[in-house]
Motif scaffolding. Structure first.
Motif, PDB file in Angstrom:
ATOM      1  N   TYR A  32      43.503  48.668  33.326  1.00 42.62           N
ATOM      2  CA  TYR A  32      44.023  47.385  33.812  1.00 42.62           C
ATOM      3  C   TYR A  32      45.364  47.609  34.511  1.00 42.62           C
ATOM      4  N   PRO A  33      45.363  48.144  35.738  1.00 46.55           N
ATOM      5  CA  PRO A  33      46.628  48.385  36.445  1.00 46.55           C
ATOM      6  C   PRO A  33      47.191  47.069  36.988  1.00 46.55           C
ATOM      7  N   LEU A  34      47.936  46.384  36.143  1.00 44.04           N
ATOM      8  CA  LEU A  34      48.446  45.063  36.477  1.00 44.04           C
ATOM      9  C   LEU A  34      49.656  45.148  37.406  1.00 44.04           C
ATOM     10  N   GLY A  35      49.983  44.015  37.999  1.00 41.34           N
ATOM     11  CA  GLY A  35      51.114  43.954  38.919  1.00 41.34           C
ATOM     12  C   GLY A  35      52.454  44.009  38.219  1.00 41.34           C
ATOM     13  N   GLY A  36      52.465  43.770  36.915  1.00 39.19           N
ATOM     14  CA  GLY A  36      53.712  43.812  36.174  1.00 39.19           C
ATOM     15  C   GLY A  36      53.463  43.817  34.680  1.00 39.19           C
ATOM     16  N   TYR A  37      54.515  44.149  33.949  1.00 39.06           N
ATOM     17  CA  TYR A  37      54.455  44.171  32.495  1.00 39.06           C
ATOM     18  C   TYR A  37      55.741  43.576  31.952  1.00 39.06           C
ATOM     19  N   ARG A  38      55.622  42.851  30.840  1.00 41.74           N
ATOM     20  CA  ARG A  38      56.756  42.188  30.198  1.00 41.74           C
ATOM     21  C   ARG A  38      57.216  43.029  29.020  1.00 41.74           C
ATOM     22  N   ILE A  39      58.534  43.193  28.918  1.00 38.74           N
ATOM     23  CA  ILE A  39      59.095  43.896  27.768  1.00 38.74           C
ATOM     24  C   ILE A  39      59.683  42.876  26.799  1.00 38.74           C
ATOM     25  N   CYS A  40      59.665  43.221  25.523  1.00 40.21           N
ATOM     26  CA  CYS A  40      60.250  42.408  24.458  1.00 40.21           C
ATOM     27  C   CYS A  40      61.249  43.261  23.685  1.00 40.21           C
ATOM     28  N   GLN A  62      46.927  43.050  40.545  1.00 39.88           N
ATOM     29  CA  GLN A  62      48.261  42.860  41.109  1.00 39.88           C
ATOM     30  C   GLN A  62      48.762  41.425  40.926  1.00 39.88           C
ATOM     31  N   LEU A  63      47.870  40.500  40.623  1.00 43.93           N
ATOM     32  CA  LEU A  63      48.233  39.096  40.444  1.00 43.93           C
ATOM     33  C   LEU A  63      48.582  38.755  39.000  1.00 43.93           C
ATOM     34  N   LEU A  64      48.443  39.719  38.090  1.00 38.01           N
ATOM     35  CA  LEU A  64      48.619  39.464  36.662  1.00 38.01           C
ATOM     36  C   LEU A  64      49.758  40.272  36.065  1.00 38.01           C
ATOM     37  N   MET A  65      50.303  39.757  34.958  1.00 38.79           N
ATOM     38  CA  MET A  65      51.309  40.474  34.172  1.00 38.79           C
ATOM     39  C   MET A  65      50.798  40.627  32.755  1.00 38.79           C
ATOM     40  N   GLY A  66      51.078  41.773  32.169  1.00 39.66           N
ATOM     41  CA  GLY A  66      50.680  42.024  30.787  1.00 39.66           C
ATOM     42  C   GLY A  66      51.892  42.325  29.931  1.00 39.66           C
ATOM     43  N   GLN A  67      51.635  42.608  28.673  1.00 40.50           N
ATOM     44  CA  GLN A  67      52.685  42.931  27.711  1.00 40.50           C
ATOM     45  C   GLN A  67      52.757  44.444  27.524  1.00 40.50           C
ATOM     46  N   ILE A  68      53.967  44.982  27.484  1.00 44.20           N
ATOM     47  CA  ILE A  68      54.151  46.403  27.184  1.00 44.20           C
ATOM     48  C   ILE A  68      53.964  46.603  25.687  1.00 44.20           C
ATOM     49  N   PHE A  69      53.278  47.682  25.309  1.00 50.52           N
ATOM     50  CA  PHE A  69      53.046  48.007  23.912  1.00 50.52           C
ATOM     51  C   PHE A  69      53.933  49.168  23.490  1.00 50.52           C
ATOM     52  N   THR A 100      38.869  46.128  44.601  1.00 50.02           N
ATOM     53  CA  THR A 100      38.990  44.698  44.316  1.00 50.02           C
ATOM     54  C   THR A 100      39.570  44.487  42.920  1.00 50.02           C
ATOM     55  N   HIS A 101      39.153  45.299  41.966  1.00 51.75           N
ATOM     56  CA  HIS A 101      39.660  45.251  40.587  1.00 51.75           C
ATOM     57  C   HIS A 101      41.175  45.465  40.588  1.00 51.75           C
ATOM     58  N   GLN A 102      41.658  46.459  41.329  1.00 51.95           N
ATOM     59  CA  GLN A 102      43.083  46.749  41.391  1.00 51.95           C
ATOM     60  C   GLN A 102      43.852  45.635  42.100  1.00 51.95           C
ATOM     61  N   LEU A 128      49.219  53.743  43.239  1.00 47.67           N
ATOM     62  CA  LEU A 128      49.302  52.285  43.289  1.00 47.67           C
ATOM     63  C   LEU A 128      50.765  51.852  43.357  1.00 47.67           C
ATOM     64  N   PRO A 129      51.018  50.624  43.832  1.00 47.77           N
ATOM     65  CA  PRO A 129      52.396  50.126  43.841  1.00 47.77           C
ATOM     66  C   PRO A 129      52.957  50.101  42.416  1.00 47.77           C
ATOM     67  N   LEU A 130      54.241  50.378  42.271  1.00 47.83           N
ATOM     68  CA  LEU A 130      54.862  50.346  40.947  1.00 47.83           C
ATOM     69  C   LEU A 130      54.849  48.920  40.413  1.00 47.83           C
ATOM     70  N   PRO A 131      54.647  48.769  39.103  1.00 50.14           N
ATOM     71  CA  PRO A 131      54.603  47.426  38.529  1.00 50.14           C
ATOM     72  C   PRO A 131      56.001  46.819  38.417  1.00 50.14           C
ATOM     73  N   ILE A 132      56.051  45.508  38.394  1.00 46.17           N
ATOM     74  CA  ILE A 132      57.286  44.807  38.090  1.00 46.17           C
ATOM     75  C   ILE A 132      57.461  44.849  36.581  1.00 46.17           C
ATOM     76  N   ILE A 133      58.637  45.232  36.119  1.00 51.69           N
ATOM     77  CA  ILE A 133      58.937  45.212  34.692  1.00 51.69           C
ATOM     78  C   ILE A 133      59.890  44.044  34.474  1.00 51.69           C
ATOM     79  N   ALA A 134      59.502  43.102  33.622  1.00 48.28           N
ATOM     80  CA  ALA A 134      60.274  41.876  33.460  1.00 48.28           C
ATOM     81  C   ALA A 134      60.409  41.511  31.986  1.00 48.28           C
ATOM     82  N   THR A 135      61.265  40.540  31.727  1.00 47.06           N
ATOM     83  CA  THR A 135      61.409  39.978  30.400  1.00 47.06           C
ATOM     84  C   THR A 135      61.617  38.480  30.529  1.00 47.06           C
ATOM     85  N   ASP A 136      61.273  37.761  29.493  1.00 48.07           N
ATOM     86  CA  ASP A 136      61.514  36.326  29.441  1.00 48.07           C
ATOM     87  C   ASP A 136      62.872  36.160  28.766  1.00 48.07           C
TER      88      ASP A 136
END
Length: 91
Positions: A35-43, A13-20, A7-9, A69-77
């Protein structure tokens, strides 16, 4: 293909975090595993070169693969102008 997730995983999958940083550190790997999130944002501060970014994303994907686990979406704004994340590596 069916992937078994806790359930935690599933919630992650519904959340995106920031890449460090610019490379996978032990601390960031622990964060991903906790925190295996569904995606991570790059800056812009995550990018040194196209090759470095490719390697970094593959390292992140490797952690997800190891947890099966499914691979995360890697995105940017990406808005262009002064907020153009990729300007420095494209020019």
């Amino acid at each position: 293909m069916s992937i078994e997730m806790t359930t935690h995983q599933k919630a992650g999958q519904l959340l995106m975090g920031q890449i460090f940083g610019t490379a996978l550190t032990k601390g960031f790997e622990r964060y991903i595993r906790k925190y295996p999130l569904g995606g991570y944002r790059i800056c812009q501060n995550n990018i040194i070169s196209p090759e470095q970014l490719r390697t970094f994303i593959e390292q992140i994907n490797g952690v997800f693969r190891s947890m099966q686990l499914p691979l995360p979406i890697i995105a940017t704004d990406e808005e262009g102008g002064t907020l153009c994340v990729f300007r420095g590596i494209i020019q």
